[in-house]
Design an enzyme around this catalytic site. Sequence first.
Site: not given
Ligand code: GDP
Ligand code: IMO
Ligand code: MG
Length: 428
Positions: A13, A16-18, A40-41, A130, A225, A301, A303-304, A306, A415
Site C-alpha cells: 500500500d 505503487k498503483g499511483k 489493491g492499487h 486478505t 504487496q 481490498t 477496508g481494514r 491500516r 504530494v
Molecule cells: P498500492 O497498493 O501500493 O498501490 O497503494 P494503495 O492504493 O493500496 O494505497 C495508497 C493510497 O494512497 C491510495 O488511496 C492512493 O490514492 C493514495 N495515495 C497515493 N499517493 C498519495 C500521495 O502522495 N498523497 C496522498 N494523500 N494519497 C496518496
Molecule cells: P498491495 O499490492 C498490504 C497482507 C495481508 C496479510 C498478508 C498475507 O495493495 O500493496 P495474503 O492474503 O496475501 O495471504 O495476506 O499480506 N497483504 C497486503 N497488505 N497491501 C497488499 O497489497 C497486500 N496483500 C496482502 O494483509 O497481512
Molecule cells: Mg494496496
Amino acid sequence: MSGVVVIGAQWGDEGKGKITDFLAEGADVVVRYQGGNNAGHTVEVEGKKYKLHLVPSGILYDDKLCIIGNGVVIDPKALLEEIEYLEGEGVKVTPKKLVISDRAHVIMPYHKILDGLSEKKRGKADIGTTGKGIGPCYTDKHERSGIRICDLFHIEVFKEKLKQNIELKNKIICDVYGGDPLSFEEIYDEYINYANRLRDFVFDTSVVLYDSIKKGKKVLFEGAQGTLLDIDYGTYPYVTSSHPISGGVCIGAGVGPTMISNAVGVCKAYTTRVGKGPFPTELFDEMGDFIREKGFEYGTTTGRARRCGWLDLVILKYAVRISGLTSLAITKLDTLSDIDEIKVCVGYEMDGKVIDYFPASLEDLAKCKPVYESFKGWDSSIEKAKTFEELPENAKIYLKRIEEYTGVRISIVSVGPARHQTIIINKM
Ligand code: GDP
Ligand code: IMO
Ligand code: MG
C-alpha cells in the site's frame, strides 16, 4: 532502458498503483508478475478513483499493453468482475490491451475456503490474510497439484485435475476443519464458463514480452504487496506467499535479469501495515490516529484500518539491498504536513547494541527498539507543489536525509493521490 520495476519497499500500500500509472505514460507495456487480487492499487485520474486488483495500472491508457504474468495467481471470477467494473467506468479492456498468461495458476473456490479455515484454526496467531485464497493457491502450485489457466482449455485434463483436487480438499475441509464439502459439478460448470469468457485474453505472455523488448518497447513491471511481505525476505510467517521484490520479476514474468535496467522502490513518507505481524515503528497513540485519518489509511481490498507508524529507514535500506533499488519514489509526503515533530527510525537497539539491518528472527525483532531522529515539520500545504524547490525547507531536509541514509536518490515525490500531484526530482 528496457525494463523498469516498481516495487513496494515496505508492507504494501505504498502507492505503487499511483506511481505505476504515472510512469506508464512513458512506457508501452505494464506487467503484473506476482500476487493476485489480494492487491489493491488505487489510481486517481481527473478526479476519478479506480481500484485495481489484478489488472495492471497501465490499463487507464488506451495505448498500453497490460500483461498478467505467469507468477500471478488468478481468480477468474474476480478478474471478470474487475474487467466489468473497468468497462463500466468507461475503460476499455480488450484482448488487444490485456493479455493473461496461460501458465498462471488459478484460484479455485477451495483455496478461498481453506484460506479462511486455516486462519480460523490459527486463532490468535492468524496472519490476517486478505482471505482471497492466495496462500492455498501458491501451496498447490509448489505442491504440483495446481490448476493452470491453460488447463481450463483442455477439458479432460481440467476435469481430472479438478476431480482429484476436490476429493482431497473435501477431506481436508470436512475432516480437518469440520467444514462443508464442495460440489465438483458446480465448480466445473462455473470455471468452464469463466474459461470461455477469458479465452481471447490468454496467451504465452513471455513471448509477447520478449518480442516487445526486442522491438525496443519500454516495459514497466508493477509489483504488488511489498518487500516486508515477501515470502523469503518479509516478516515470516506474517507475509504473503509470493515474491514482491524485484527478483520476483524474472520468474513471474518470464524475462531474464538483463532485461531490467531500473528498480524503483515506492515508499510512504511514514509506514503502514495491514494485517498482523511485527512493526517496530508502529504508533499506538494520537499521532498514529492522526496519520491514519489524514492519510485515509484504510485498505483498498478489505477496508481494514491500516496500522500506522513513523518512517523506518532500516527497512528502506533493507529494501534497497534486496531489490537493488536504483531510485526511490516517496509518496504521501502531504500527509505529514502540520506535524510539529516528525520522527524517523535510523537503527534498532537490540541487546544493548544499535543495529541497522533487519533481523530474520521475529524473537530478535521483538527485542528491537527503534532509535529515532527528529525532524522539524512544516505547516504549509504542499499538495500543489510542482517542483522540489517549491517544497518547504523542512520537507527538503527530510527527503535529503532519506537519500543520505539509504545511499539512493529519490526520483519521484508524490504530494497527493492524483496523477498530476507528482514531482519528478531526479531522473530514474
Ligand atoms: P498500492 O497498493 O501500493 O498501490 O497503494 P494503495 O492504493 O493500496 O494505497 C495508497 C493510497 O494512497 C491510495 O488511496 C492512493 O490514492 C493514495 N495515495 C497515493 N499517493 C498519495 C500521495 O502522495 N498523497 C496522498 N494523500 N494519497 C496518496
Ligand atoms: P498491495 O499490492 C498490504 C497482507 C495481508 C496479510 C498478508 C498475507 O495493495 O500493496 P495474503 O492474503 O496475501 O495471504 O495476506 O499480506 N497483504 C497486503 N497488505 N497491501 C497488499 O497489497 C497486500 N496483500 C496482502 O494483509 O497481512
Ligand atoms: Mg494496496
